[in-house]
Design a protein around this motif. Sequence first.
Motif, mmCIF file in Angstrom:
data_model
loop_
_atom_site.group_PDB
_atom_site.id
_atom_site.type_symbol
_atom_site.label_atom_id
_atom_site.label_comp_id
_atom_site.label_asym_id
_atom_site.label_seq_id
_atom_site.Cartn_x
_atom_site.Cartn_y
_atom_site.Cartn_z
ATOM 1 N N ASP A 1 -1.413 94.766 30.657
ATOM 2 C CA ASP A 1 -0.770 94.704 32.230
ATOM 3 C C ASP A 1 0.906 93.995 31.599
ATOM 4 O OD1 ASP A 1 0.466 94.402 34.288
ATOM 5 O OD2 ASP A 1 -0.914 93.502 35.433
ATOM 6 N N VAL A 2 2.131 95.123 31.513
ATOM 7 C CA VAL A 2 3.630 94.420 31.797
ATOM 8 C C VAL A 2 3.966 94.617 32.988
ATOM 9 C CG1 VAL A 2 3.639 95.702 28.760
ATOM 10 C CG2 VAL A 2 4.346 97.370 31.499
ATOM 11 N N ARG A 3 3.700 94.547 33.700
ATOM 12 C CA ARG A 3 3.831 93.838 35.295
ATOM 13 C C ARG A 3 4.374 92.689 35.440
ATOM 14 N NH1 ARG A 3 1.022 95.150 39.963
ATOM 15 N NH2 ARG A 3 -1.171 94.097 37.907
ATOM 16 N N GLU A 4 5.397 91.462 36.433
ATOM 17 C CA GLU A 4 5.633 90.478 36.727
ATOM 18 C C GLU A 4 4.369 89.937 36.979
ATOM 19 O OE1 GLU A 4 8.603 89.121 35.821
ATOM 20 O OE2 GLU A 4 8.711 90.687 35.007
ATOM 21 N N THR A 5 4.363 88.526 36.813
ATOM 22 C CA THR A 5 3.288 87.592 36.775
ATOM 23 C C THR A 5 2.576 87.220 38.529
ATOM 24 O OG1 THR A 5 3.498 86.138 35.059
ATOM 25 C CG2 THR A 5 2.351 85.315 36.712
ATOM 26 N N TRP A 6 3.531 87.527 38.811
ATOM 27 C CA TRP A 6 2.930 87.619 40.521
ATOM 28 C C TRP A 6 2.537 89.093 41.345
ATOM 29 C CZ3 TRP A 6 5.360 91.353 43.892
ATOM 30 C CH2 TRP A 6 6.852 91.798 43.576
ATOM 31 N N GLU A 7 3.117 90.107 40.654
ATOM 32 C CA GLU A 7 2.426 91.362 41.084
ATOM 33 C C GLU A 7 0.616 91.058 40.085
ATOM 34 O OE1 GLU A 7 5.422 95.120 39.861
ATOM 35 O OE2 GLU A 7 6.010 93.931 38.526
ATOM 36 N N ALA A 8 0.694 90.718 38.751
ATOM 37 C CA ALA A 8 -0.761 91.269 38.233
ATOM 38 C C ALA A 8 -1.425 89.985 38.939
ATOM 39 C CB ALA A 8 -0.589 90.589 36.418
ATOM 40 N N GLU A 9 -1.093 88.971 39.712
ATOM 41 C CA GLU A 9 -1.660 88.085 40.611
ATOM 42 C C GLU A 9 -2.359 88.510 41.831
ATOM 43 O OE1 GLU A 9 0.856 84.657 40.713
ATOM 44 O OE2 GLU A 9 0.236 84.319 38.883
ATOM 45 N N GLU A 10 -1.270 89.569 42.821
ATOM 46 C CA GLU A 10 -1.949 90.440 43.779
ATOM 47 C C GLU A 10 -3.248 91.330 43.218
ATOM 48 O OE1 GLU A 10 1.734 92.105 45.164
ATOM 49 O OE2 GLU A 10 2.250 90.567 45.490
ATOM 50 N N ARG B 1 -4.896 93.478 39.832
ATOM 51 C CA ARG B 1 -4.932 93.590 38.130
ATOM 52 C C ARG B 1 -6.369 94.570 38.121
ATOM 53 N NH1 ARG B 1 -7.941 89.650 35.275
ATOM 54 N NH2 ARG B 1 -6.416 89.921 33.509
ATOM 55 N N ILE B 2 -6.026 95.314 37.178
ATOM 56 C CA ILE B 2 -7.621 96.058 36.098
ATOM 57 C C ILE B 2 -8.794 94.748 35.613
ATOM 58 C CG2 ILE B 2 -8.427 97.481 34.553
ATOM 59 C CD1 ILE B 2 -5.273 98.941 34.977
ATOM 60 N N PRO B 3 -9.415 94.760 35.265
ATOM 61 C CA PRO B 3 -10.248 94.513 35.068
ATOM 62 C C PRO B 3 -10.156 93.765 33.561
ATOM 63 C CG PRO B 3 -11.530 95.354 36.873
ATOM 64 C CD PRO B 3 -10.174 95.911 36.661
ATOM 65 N N GLY B 4 -10.379 92.552 32.927
ATOM 66 C CA GLY B 4 -10.749 92.688 31.688
ATOM 67 C C GLY B 4 -8.563 92.802 31.237
ATOM 68 N N SER B 5 -7.885 92.889 31.406
ATOM 69 C CA SER B 5 -6.143 93.338 31.844
ATOM 70 C C SER B 5 -5.897 92.097 30.917
ATOM 71 C CB SER B 5 -6.216 93.975 32.409
ATOM 72 O OG SER B 5 -5.634 93.816 33.394
ATOM 73 N N GLN B 6 -4.731 91.496 30.191
ATOM 74 C CA GLN B 6 -4.016 90.979 29.584
ATOM 75 C C GLN B 6 -2.647 91.290 30.604
ATOM 76 O OE1 GLN B 6 -3.472 90.390 25.470
ATOM 77 N NE2 GLN B 6 -2.862 88.338 24.996
ATOM 78 N N ASN B 7 -2.241 89.836 31.522
ATOM 79 C CA ASN B 7 -0.658 90.204 31.481
ATOM 80 C C ASN B 7 0.322 89.410 30.414
ATOM 81 O OD1 ASN B 7 1.416 88.336 33.989
ATOM 82 N ND2 ASN B 7 1.516 90.757 34.181
ATOM 83 N N LYS C 1 3.488 99.057 36.712
ATOM 84 C CA LYS C 1 3.194 99.498 38.472
ATOM 85 C C LYS C 1 2.968 101.495 38.162
ATOM 86 C CE LYS C 1 4.745 99.661 43.382
ATOM 87 N NZ LYS C 1 6.015 99.223 44.148
ATOM 88 N N SER C 2 3.596 101.677 38.370
ATOM 89 C CA SER C 2 3.683 103.409 38.295
ATOM 90 C C SER C 2 4.099 103.461 36.716
ATOM 91 C CB SER C 2 4.775 103.764 38.991
ATOM 92 O OG SER C 2 6.119 103.347 38.606
ATOM 93 N N GLY C 3 4.735 103.095 35.940
ATOM 94 C CA GLY C 3 4.559 104.344 34.839
ATOM 95 C C GLY C 3 5.554 104.065 33.966
ATOM 96 N N LEU D 1 -0.997 103.425 30.390
ATOM 97 C CA LEU D 1 -1.902 104.558 31.974
ATOM 98 C C LEU D 1 -0.897 105.405 32.679
ATOM 99 C CD1 LEU D 1 -4.286 104.492 33.219
ATOM 100 C CD2 LEU D 1 -3.525 102.370 33.874
ATOM 101 N N VAL D 2 -1.692 106.633 32.768
ATOM 102 C CA VAL D 2 -0.172 107.749 33.808
ATOM 103 C C VAL D 2 -0.950 106.534 34.880
ATOM 104 C CG1 VAL D 2 -0.399 109.613 34.752
ATOM 105 C CG2 VAL D 2 -0.998 109.844 32.302
ATOM 106 N N GLY D 3 0.481 106.616 35.481
ATOM 107 C CA GLY D 3 0.110 106.488 36.993
ATOM 108 C C GLY D 3 0.646 105.170 37.561
ATOM 109 N N GLY D 4 -0.236 104.972 36.043
ATOM 110 C CA GLY D 4 0.209 103.075 36.436
ATOM 111 C C GLY D 4 -0.479 102.368 37.583
ATOM 112 N N MET D 5 -0.768 101.410 37.427
ATOM 113 C CA MET D 5 -1.650 100.202 38.643
ATOM 114 C C MET D 5 -1.887 100.939 40.060
ATOM 115 S SD MET D 5 -3.346 97.585 38.510
ATOM 116 C CE MET D 5 -4.876 97.032 40.218
ATOM 117 N N MET D 6 -0.462 102.346 40.459
ATOM 118 C CA MET D 6 -0.706 102.655 41.560
ATOM 119 C C MET D 6 -1.885 103.879 40.963
ATOM 120 S SD MET D 6 3.108 102.567 42.720
ATOM 121 C CE MET D 6 2.962 104.582 43.639
#
Length: 99
Positions: free
Chosen positions: A23-32, A34-40, A66-68, A89-94
């Motif tokens: 997960d290449v988002r900022e730490t605060w985004e990952a805290e809100e 996350r995909i199970p098993g992902s590494q921030n 977040k979106s790709g 990941l197409v479309g990212g977290m959204m």
Amino acid sequence: MPDITSAELKQRQQTGETPHIIDVRETWEAEESRIPGSQNIPLGTLPEKLDDLEELKDQEVIVHCKSGGRSASAKAFLTQQGFTNVRNLVGGMMGYQAA
């Protein structure tokens, strides 16, 4: 390497697969959320974390944000560094949350 859809990733997770997900988002985004098993690893810190990822160079690595957009940059960077199987990941977290 072709990108991966949220549906494909979720299907693989349901069968018990545990792909390497960064997960290449900022730490605060990952805290809100996350995909199970992902590494921030925020995109800006990726270059300094390369040594930690060395054993993944020839394994499948899935990157997302977040979106790709940021993960597309991460995929390009990792590929330039010799990683052979990086998928965005197409479309990212959204997209993952909507799937």
